[in-house]
Design an enzyme around this catalytic site. Structure first.
Site, PDB file in Angstrom:
ATOM      1  N   PRO A 144       1.250  -1.321  -0.092  1.00 56.37           N
ATOM      2  CG  PRO A 144       0.280  -0.974   2.262  1.00 56.37           C
ATOM      3  CD  PRO A 144       0.814  -2.142   0.853  1.00 56.37           C
ATOM      4  CG  HIS A 145       0.756   5.774  -1.787  1.00 54.97           C
ATOM      5  ND1 HIS A 145       2.128   5.308  -2.156  1.00 54.97           N
ATOM      6  CD2 HIS A 145       0.856   6.993  -0.794  1.00 54.97           C
ATOM      7  CE1 HIS A 145       2.381   7.263  -2.259  1.00 54.97           C
ATOM      8  NE2 HIS A 145       2.438   7.883  -1.264  1.00 54.97           N
ATOM      9  CG  ASP A 146       0.907   2.855   5.672  1.00 51.78           C
ATOM     10  OD1 ASP A 146       1.722   4.518   6.383  1.00 51.78           O
ATOM     11  OD2 ASP A 146       1.360   1.645   6.039  1.00 51.78           O
TER      12      ASP A 146
END
Length: 546
Positions: A490-492
């Site tokens: 995820p873009h995290d």
């Protein structure tokens, strides 16, 4: 990521001809979390067959045999599919769906509490988003933790007080970044407060295993209070009622842990949409916190009243301008936000002035119940509160019109889910954050169900859960750490910056911009980011399945 997908396939005894060439996932796609005993249970099959069996995993015995539906072609996924309906299987247990010559599904559970654990994990994700305090969790053998962060929030240079700082600590990080945004907090808190309002009898006794930062309150409300405590600090401290649009640094931070983000962060200038959202949040908070902390509830209502009076006296839209900032804009008009503010003030106080304001705004709407809605168009929030209110004084003709619009919209969502091969009620529409919208459509359906109970509404909410957790084109869960083959990248920033391969658990990713272009890549923020507004929709949908 391709290696992980191939590994997933090899673990299943499914021959090569049953693999969907577009995404290389198994051809039997169903809810990887499980099913309630009395719920409709369906799987989507993408390889031609006629008969399927449900096998008890413990005994190895067949418990049900059924015929697949006639094939249906759906253009957006470019697939011909067959539907397996095994709703007659109601005995709690673990099962697989098998098709001779094709293969078998992953194991799934039928039981009375199949959504409880996923609900807890998804709701605890908000705790793990907390800013200003150390957080930690143990999940599937991994230990995730951050240290207390952003303890100098925030500086007031952009609200007329250069080089001065006041307390802006707390709240939740907004998404894959560490900013804090009032407008996006608005729709997030509304959906979570709705979850409490609609399912509170189930939620009040659920332990989230979080720090007791508001002793005496149910854990669910304690988590919401962490955010309202912060949002109270976003109101200007000059008594004007104005509310800062956001609190962030000037540009996005890199992929670091939150405690390593040392750049100065600022309260930004106010905006009328943010101010209206603040009013609504605090009016709701006053209602739901009052049974547990009347003093705090009054504090919330007092803050809401000051800002609402400011809006009544200042009717022009005050747009937020980014200026020196390149962090999330969340720029929007304020007509829908003002409508929601008037609805929550009326519901909390019974003020005739608020009701007049609210009804005049509802009467101007062209669409009284939107199917596709998010932070930029939140008329639904005010309309739903108006429709469900037990207060007297409503215009009966307008009330009837609103009710009918809500039911018509919900019926259309049911029809779209039934017509879509993956039971997706946002059929045909794909965009940045569309998975969050799919989750949020559970609110439309539940509001309709409260107004006019219909099992098709609640069954479609379960279809939403099934879609988000694997009954989709990819045959994968969209939620980190939950379900079969969930997102790994995820873009995290936390998931990227720690030394743990698996991402932080319980987070819904945004989804593709078309039916077939979602990719599990960290860099793809427009398809694979996480965000509080999307997460709230997921939590609400799961709460409906408890």
């Amino acid at each position: 990521m391709k290696k992980n997908i191939l590994l997933f396939i090899l673990l299943l005894p499914i021959p090569a001809q049953s693999i969907v060439l577009a995404d290389e996932t198994a051809s039997i796609k169903l809810n990887s979390l499980g099913y309630l005993p009395q719920a409709i249970k369906k799987a989507t099959v993408t390889t031609e067959a006629t008969v399927f069996q449900i096998i008890n995993s413990q005994t190895g015995l067949e418990v049900f045999q059924g015929k697949l539906s006639e094939p249906v072609y759906q253009k957006d996924v470019d697939q011909k599919v067959w539907i397996a309906d095994f709703s007659q299987v109601t005995q709690p247990g673990k099962y697989t769906l098998q098709i001779k010559g094709v293969g078998k599904s992953y194991e799934f559970t039928i039981g009375s509490d199949v959504y409880k654990s996923p609900f807890v994990t998804s709701m605890r994700a908000f705790y793990l988003w907390r800013c200003g305090m150390a957080v930690h969790t143990d999940y599937k053998g991994n230990h995730y933790e951050t240290k207390a962060c952003h303890l100098e929030d925030g500086w007031m240079d952009y609200i007329g007080k250069p080089n001065e700082r006041r307390d802006g600590t707390g709240g939740w990080h907004d998404a894959g970044d560490f900013g804090k945004y009032t407008v996006n907090a608005g729709v997030t808190m509304a959906v979570l407060f709705y979850a409490w309002d609609h399912f509170g009898n189930k939620l009040k006794n659920i332990s989230l295993d979080i720090p007791q930062t508001a002793p005496g309150m149910p854990d669910f409300l304690q988590e919401l209070k962490w955010e309202t405590d912060f949002l109270l600090k976003m109101q200007y401290n000059d008594g004007s009622g104005r509310v800062s649009h956001k609190l962030t640094r000037k540009g996005f931070e890199g992929f670091v842990m939150p405690q390593d983000d040392k750049e100065k962060r600022y309260f930004t200038e106010w905006g009328s949409a943010a101010t209206a959202d603040f009013v609504a949040i605090m009016a709701m908070a006053a209602r739901y916190f009052k049974p547990y902390d009347a003093v705090y509830a009054q504090k919330c209502l007092d803050a809401a009243t000051v800002s609402y009076n400011f809006l009544l006296a200042n009717t022009a839209t005050k747009n937020f301008v980014q200026g020196d900032f390149s962090t999330g804009g969340y720029q929007t008009g304020d007509a829908d936000d003002r409508l929601w503010a008037s609805a929550e003030m009326w519901e909390t106080t019974g003020s005739s002035r608020s009701l007049i304001d609210l009804e005049s705004r509802i009467e101007k709407l062209r669409n009284l119940a939107q199917e596709n809605w998010d932070w930029g168009n939140i008329d639904n929030l005010g309309v739903f509160t108006y429709a469900l209110s037990k207060r007297e004084g409503k215009n009966p003709q307008l009330q009837a019109k609103v009710k009918q619009a809500i039911l018509t919209s919900a019926n259309l969502l049911v029809e779209k889910a039934q017509a879509d091969v993956y039971a997706r009620p946002l059929a045909g529409l794909y965009f940045w954050g569309c998975n969050g919208t799919v989750g949020r459509q559970a609110v439309n359906l539940q509001v309709a169900n409260i107004l006019s109970p219909n099992k098709k509404y609640t069954e479609t909410i379960l279809d939403i859960i099934a879609h988000l957790f694997g009954r989709n084109y990819y045959g994968r869960s969209y939620v980190t750490g939950l379900g079969v083959n969930p997102p790994m990248y995820p873009h995290d920033r936390r998931s990227a910056a720690d030394d743990i391969e698996a991402p932080w658990p319980g987070y819904l990713v945004g989804g593709g911009h078309t039916a077939t272009d979602w990719v599990d890549k960290q860099a793809d923020y427009s398809r694979n980011e996480i965000a509080i507004n999307w997460q709230a929709g997921l939590v609400y949908a799961l709460a409906g399945g408890l």
